[in-house]
Design a protein around this motif. Structure first.
Motif, PDB file in Angstrom:
ATOM      1  N   ARG A 151       0.835  -1.206   0.000  1.00 61.80           N
ATOM      2  CA  ARG A 151       0.000   0.000   0.000  1.00 61.80           C
ATOM      3  C   ARG A 151       0.867   1.253   0.000  1.00 61.80           C
ATOM      4  O   ARG A 151       0.574   2.229  -0.698  1.00 61.80           O
ATOM      5  N   GLN A 155       0.696   4.085  -2.949  1.00 67.74           N
ATOM      6  CA  GLN A 155       0.251   5.440  -2.640  1.00 67.74           C
ATOM      7  C   GLN A 155       0.906   6.470  -3.557  1.00 67.74           C
ATOM      8  O   GLN A 155       0.388   7.576  -3.735  1.00 67.74           O
ATOM      9  N   SER A 158      -0.821   7.062  -9.285  1.00 65.48           N
ATOM     10  CA  SER A 158      -2.212   7.393  -9.621  1.00 65.48           C
ATOM     11  C   SER A 158      -2.686   6.628 -10.846  1.00 65.48           C
ATOM     12  O   SER A 158      -3.836   6.770 -11.262  1.00 65.48           O
ATOM     13  N   THR A 192      -9.045   0.739 -11.354  1.00 72.22           N
ATOM     14  CA  THR A 192      -8.981   1.432 -10.070  1.00 72.22           C
ATOM     15  C   THR A 192      -7.646   2.148  -9.904  1.00 72.22           C
ATOM     16  O   THR A 192      -6.587   1.527 -10.069  1.00 72.22           O
ATOM     17  N   ASN A 195      -3.443   4.360  -6.080  1.00 77.09           N
ATOM     18  CA  ASN A 195      -3.282   5.043  -4.802  1.00 77.09           C
ATOM     19  C   ASN A 195      -4.568   5.151  -3.995  1.00 77.09           C
ATOM     20  O   ASN A 195      -4.575   5.747  -2.924  1.00 77.09           O
ATOM     21  N   THR A 196      -5.651   4.547  -4.492  1.00 76.56           N
ATOM     22  CA  THR A 196      -6.902   4.568  -3.726  1.00 76.56           C
ATOM     23  C   THR A 196      -7.171   3.253  -2.998  1.00 76.56           C
ATOM     24  O   THR A 196      -8.164   3.151  -2.266  1.00 76.56           O
ATOM     25  N   SER A 198      -7.276   0.557  -0.280  1.00 73.29           N
ATOM     26  CA  SER A 198      -7.147   0.521   1.173  1.00 73.29           C
ATOM     27  C   SER A 198      -6.186  -0.592   1.572  1.00 73.29           C
ATOM     28  O   SER A 198      -5.808  -1.456   0.765  1.00 73.29           O
ATOM     29  N   ARG A 277     -14.438  -0.902  -8.305  1.00 75.58           N
ATOM     30  CA  ARG A 277     -13.430   0.152  -8.160  1.00 75.58           C
ATOM     31  C   ARG A 277     -13.315   0.564  -6.694  1.00 75.58           C
ATOM     32  O   ARG A 277     -14.244   0.418  -5.930  1.00 75.58           O
TER      33      ARG A 277
END
Length: 277
Positions: A151, A155, A158, A192, A195-196, A198, A277
């Motif tokens: 993760r 991050q 993009s 997706t 960087n989104t 979780s 997404r």
């Protein structure tokens, strides 16, 4: 293109016979992506040490009779290459560009498109080998690669998650077919933004990448066109694909139609209902 499972299957298929074998001769054919980097005669008489894999590269360390490393050969199969270990090698054809003749057989590289490579380096972490491997990400089964680390690296990106996986500088091995399948298993839409994701979704994705690659290794990799291991055996992973190559067919999970889109000039297959997404 041979990906990590195909390269690892190849390594496993030649390593038991080659390790400890003595080099008797080296033949080079048409130029590959990079020059060999040493005189072929300088390799004669050396012994082959334990074969290793890093990403999609195979490293053949070369040892003297005292066991000291005298450099090694870094091999890449390119877009369409394959290795064969032959007991009695016939005369090379026009696509057979490198022979390593040993007392355990001839290791021959066949590469119709000549995007592959055989490069000598003084060590895996020096010379041309170090330069070629410098940007590779973690091995997928490396315990140091945790969901939190994944993760953290994502991050900074993009781009779509599929694109981030294919880049290979975060984690190696998730080539096109395996990235599609891992994202399907994790329930993540390939579009997706990386960087989104979780932490929980990164945990699912990392587990899916590892499970997908482990299954591919068990099945001998994927043979989409002409991949064979060094014994001439085809891979069977593609026969169990959930989405890859199944555009217009029903999803095995929900019955929706599997879709295809192009990302970075590569085909991406996914189920819009199962992958969110």
């Amino acid at each position: 293109m041979p990906e990590l499972p195909e390269v690892e299957v190849t390594r496993r298929s030649v390593a038991p016979r080659l390790e400890g074998a003595r080099v008797r001769a080296v033949r080079t054919g048409a130029a590959l992506r990079w020059p060999l980097g040493t005189e072929p005669a300088s390799l004669v008489g050396l012994r082959i040490g334990p074969l290793q894999r890093r990403g999609k590269y195979i490293w053949l360390p070369l040892l003297d009779d005292a066991g000291a490393v005298q450099g090694g050969l870094l091999l890449h199969l390119g877009m369409s290459g394959s290795l064969a270990l032959l007991d009695a090698a016939p005369a090379p054809g026009k696509h057979e560009h490198f022979d390593l003749v040993t007392d355990a057989g001839t290791l021959r590289l066949t590469d119709p498109r000549r995007f592959g490579a055989v490069v000598w380096s003084p060590a895996l972490d020096a010379g041309m080998a170090a330069r070629l491997l410098a940007r590779l990400g973690h091995e997928p089964f490396d315990p140091a690669l945790t969901p939190a680390l994944l993760r953290e690296r994502l991050q900074r990106r993009s781009v779509p998650i599929k694109t981030a996986l294919l880049a290979g500088d975060i984690v190696v091995g998730a080539g096109n077919i395996y990235a599609c399948e891992a994202l399907f298993a994790a329930g993540i839409d390939p579009r997706t933004p990386a960087n989104t994701l979780s932490l929980a979704r990164c945990e699912k994705l990392l587990a899916a990448v590892r499970d997908t690659l482990a299954r591919a290794l068990e099945l001998g990799g994927s043979t989409l066109r002409d991949f064979r291991d060094a014994h001439g055996m085809s891979g069977a992973f593609q026969d169990q694909a959930g989405v890859y190559g199944r555009e217009g067919q029903p999803c095995h999970r929900c019955g929706s139609t599997v879709q295809r889109l192009v990302q970075g000039q590569r085909s991406t297959f996914f189920c819009a209902k199962c992958q969110r997404r």
